[in-house]
Design a protein around this motif. Structure first.
Motif, mmCIF file in Angstrom:
data_model
loop_
_atom_site.group_PDB
_atom_site.id
_atom_site.type_symbol
_atom_site.label_atom_id
_atom_site.label_comp_id
_atom_site.label_asym_id
_atom_site.label_seq_id
_atom_site.Cartn_x
_atom_site.Cartn_y
_atom_site.Cartn_z
ATOM 1 N N ALA A 1 135.238 14.835 -10.355
ATOM 2 C CA ALA A 1 134.376 15.122 -9.206
ATOM 3 C C ALA A 1 134.138 13.848 -8.391
ATOM 4 O O ALA A 1 134.190 13.878 -7.152
ATOM 5 C CB ALA A 1 133.045 15.710 -9.671
ATOM 6 N N ARG A 2 133.903 12.744 -9.073
ATOM 7 C CA ARG A 2 133.660 11.470 -8.371
ATOM 8 C C ARG A 2 134.906 11.055 -7.591
ATOM 9 O O ARG A 2 134.812 10.588 -6.454
ATOM 10 C CB ARG A 2 133.262 10.377 -9.376
ATOM 11 N N THR A 3 136.079 11.217 -8.189
ATOM 12 C CA THR A 3 137.328 10.897 -7.504
ATOM 13 C C THR A 3 137.488 11.761 -6.262
ATOM 14 O O THR A 3 137.849 11.262 -5.191
ATOM 15 C CB THR A 3 138.525 11.107 -8.448
ATOM 16 N N ASN A 4 137.188 13.036 -6.390
ATOM 17 C CA ASN A 4 137.281 13.937 -5.240
ATOM 18 C C ASN A 4 136.277 13.559 -4.157
ATOM 19 O O ASN A 4 136.580 13.640 -2.962
ATOM 20 C CB ASN A 4 137.092 15.389 -5.675
ATOM 21 N N GLU A 5 135.070 13.164 -4.565
ATOM 22 C CA GLU A 5 134.069 12.723 -3.591
ATOM 23 C C GLU A 5 134.552 11.496 -2.828
ATOM 24 O O GLU A 5 134.398 11.411 -1.599
ATOM 25 C CB GLU A 5 132.752 12.377 -4.295
ATOM 26 N N LEU A 6 135.144 10.550 -3.574
ATOM 27 C CA LEU A 6 135.642 9.337 -2.921
ATOM 28 C C LEU A 6 136.785 9.663 -1.960
ATOM 29 O O LEU A 6 136.862 9.087 -0.868
ATOM 30 C CB LEU A 6 136.110 8.324 -3.972
ATOM 31 N N ARG A 7 137.649 10.582 -2.350
ATOM 32 C CA ARG A 7 138.734 10.986 -1.456
ATOM 33 C C ARG A 7 138.171 11.620 -0.182
ATOM 34 O O ARG A 7 138.639 11.332 0.927
ATOM 35 C CB ARG A 7 139.639 11.992 -2.155
ATOM 36 N N ALA A 8 137.208 12.510 -0.350
ATOM 37 C CA ALA A 8 136.611 13.181 0.808
ATOM 38 C C ALA A 8 135.928 12.160 1.717
ATOM 39 O O ALA A 8 136.058 12.230 2.950
ATOM 40 C CB ALA A 8 135.617 14.245 0.353
ATOM 41 N N GLU B 1 138.256 7.874 7.669
ATOM 42 C CA GLU B 1 139.504 7.789 8.407
ATOM 43 C C GLU B 1 139.424 8.589 9.706
ATOM 44 O O GLU B 1 139.840 8.130 10.769
ATOM 45 C CB GLU B 1 140.632 8.322 7.531
ATOM 46 N N SER B 2 138.872 9.796 9.628
ATOM 47 C CA SER B 2 138.769 10.622 10.831
ATOM 48 C C SER B 2 137.751 10.050 11.815
ATOM 49 O O SER B 2 137.910 10.170 13.029
ATOM 50 C CB SER B 2 138.413 12.061 10.478
ATOM 51 N N SER B 3 136.713 9.418 11.308
ATOM 52 C CA SER B 3 135.714 8.858 12.211
ATOM 53 C C SER B 3 136.213 7.582 12.898
ATOM 54 O O SER B 3 135.661 7.164 13.913
ATOM 55 C CB SER B 3 134.404 8.589 11.471
ATOM 56 N N LEU B 4 137.267 6.978 12.338
ATOM 57 C CA LEU B 4 137.834 5.787 12.972
ATOM 58 C C LEU B 4 138.370 6.101 14.366
ATOM 59 O O LEU B 4 138.358 5.258 15.259
ATOM 60 C CB LEU B 4 138.961 5.198 12.107
ATOM 61 N N SER B 5 138.825 7.305 14.525
ATOM 62 C CA SER B 5 139.400 7.683 15.815
ATOM 63 C C SER B 5 138.333 8.190 16.788
ATOM 64 O O SER B 5 138.658 8.679 17.866
ATOM 65 C CB SER B 5 140.471 8.749 15.601
ATOM 66 N N ALA B 6 137.058 8.068 16.462
ATOM 67 C CA ALA B 6 135.989 8.606 17.294
ATOM 68 C C ALA B 6 135.531 7.616 18.376
ATOM 69 O O ALA B 6 134.508 7.831 19.004
ATOM 70 C CB ALA B 6 134.800 9.004 16.429
ATOM 71 N N GLY B 7 136.266 6.539 18.597
ATOM 72 C CA GLY B 7 135.925 5.600 19.669
ATOM 73 C C GLY B 7 134.795 4.661 19.315
ATOM 74 O O GLY B 7 133.902 4.428 20.122
ATOM 75 N N GLN C 1 134.612 -0.097 8.759
ATOM 76 C CA GLN C 1 135.038 1.165 8.169
ATOM 77 C C GLN C 1 136.377 1.022 7.466
ATOM 78 O O GLN C 1 136.597 1.581 6.391
ATOM 79 C CB GLN C 1 135.099 2.263 9.234
ATOM 80 N N ARG C 2 137.276 0.278 8.054
ATOM 81 C CA ARG C 2 138.573 0.060 7.405
ATOM 82 C C ARG C 2 138.407 -0.686 6.091
ATOM 83 O O ARG C 2 139.085 -0.401 5.107
ATOM 84 C CB ARG C 2 139.512 -0.693 8.339
ATOM 85 N N GLU C 3 137.501 -1.658 6.078
ATOM 86 C CA GLU C 3 137.259 -2.414 4.840
ATOM 87 C C GLU C 3 136.673 -1.496 3.764
ATOM 88 O O GLU C 3 137.079 -1.546 2.605
ATOM 89 C CB GLU C 3 136.328 -3.599 5.105
ATOM 90 N N VAL C 4 135.716 -0.669 4.146
ATOM 91 C CA VAL C 4 135.134 0.292 3.199
ATOM 92 C C VAL C 4 136.217 1.232 2.693
ATOM 93 O O VAL C 4 136.303 1.528 1.494
ATOM 94 C CB VAL C 4 133.980 1.087 3.850
ATOM 95 N N LEU C 5 137.068 1.673 3.588
ATOM 96 C CA LEU C 5 138.155 2.569 3.215
ATOM 97 C C LEU C 5 139.086 1.890 2.214
ATOM 98 O O LEU C 5 139.485 2.501 1.218
ATOM 99 C CB LEU C 5 138.927 3.007 4.461
ATOM 100 N N ARG C 6 139.427 0.631 2.441
ATOM 101 C CA ARG C 6 140.290 -0.104 1.501
ATOM 102 C C ARG C 6 139.629 -0.218 0.130
ATOM 103 O O ARG C 6 140.273 -0.043 -0.900
ATOM 104 C CB ARG C 6 140.623 -1.486 2.053
ATOM 105 N N VAL C 7 138.341 -0.515 0.126
ATOM 106 C CA VAL C 7 137.615 -0.633 -1.141
ATOM 107 C C VAL C 7 137.630 0.708 -1.884
ATOM 108 O O VAL C 7 137.882 0.768 -3.088
ATOM 109 C CB VAL C 7 136.162 -1.115 -0.911
ATOM 110 N N LEU C 8 137.371 1.777 -1.161
ATOM 111 C CA LEU C 8 137.372 3.104 -1.784
ATOM 112 C C LEU C 8 138.755 3.484 -2.299
ATOM 113 O O LEU C 8 138.884 4.047 -3.395
ATOM 114 C CB LEU C 8 136.871 4.153 -0.792
ATOM 115 N N GLN C 9 139.770 3.181 -1.531
ATOM 116 C CA GLN C 9 141.120 3.505 -1.967
ATOM 117 C C GLN C 9 141.496 2.721 -3.229
ATOM 118 O O GLN C 9 142.141 3.254 -4.123
ATOM 119 C CB GLN C 9 142.128 3.233 -0.841
ATOM 120 N N ARG C 10 141.068 1.472 -3.302
ATOM 121 C CA ARG C 10 141.316 0.681 -4.517
ATOM 122 C C ARG C 10 140.572 1.280 -5.706
ATOM 123 O O ARG C 10 141.117 1.357 -6.807
ATOM 124 C CB ARG C 10 140.901 -0.772 -4.307
#
Length: 132
Positions: free
Chosen positions: A20-27, A33-39, A48-57
């Protein structure tokens, strides 16, 4: 038997929690990622990219651990099933010698050691995850 059932049940809960935690992190990563394109501003995008990298790791580290635990859980289930079959044979056929009981005790002690080792690894993984 009750201790094995309790350990197995506990391991199942831990695995469900980690899945469940893995799925939460993926979501969450997908949302970021989708909010990155929100201008957003350049600083927001960078953060946000840094947070995304940390989460992906974190997900990358957790997945092999979860897979290893699932594999070990399956092996333990098979061993428990084998032990239950041996116990049923002993019960149905009667105990003819003390050697059979000693073999059974040895197998159960081995299973207990495996479960204890796995439990310790799970606790270490949980502690590590809580620190992340």
């Amino acid at each position: 038997r009750a201790a094995l059932d309790a350990s197995t049940s506990s391991l199942r809960r831990v695995m469900r929690g980690r899945t469940a935690r893995t799925n939460e992190l993926r979501a969450w990563a997908a949302e970021l990622e989708s909010s990155l394109s929100a201008g957003r501003s350049a600083a927001d995008v960078g953060a946000q990219r840094e947070v995304l990298r940390v989460l992906q790791r974190a997900v990358a580290v957790m997945q092999p651990q979860a897979q290893a635990l699932a594999s070990e859980r399956d092996e333990l289930r098979e061993q428990v099933q084998n032990e239950e079959e041996c116990m049923a044979q002993e019960r149905d056929g009667g105990v003819e010698d003390v050697g059979g009981l000693e073999v059974l005790r040895s197998r159960l002690a081995h299973l207990h050691g495996i479960f204890s080792s796995m439990w310790h690894r799970i606790e270490e993984s949980e502690a590590w995850l809580l620190q992340q």
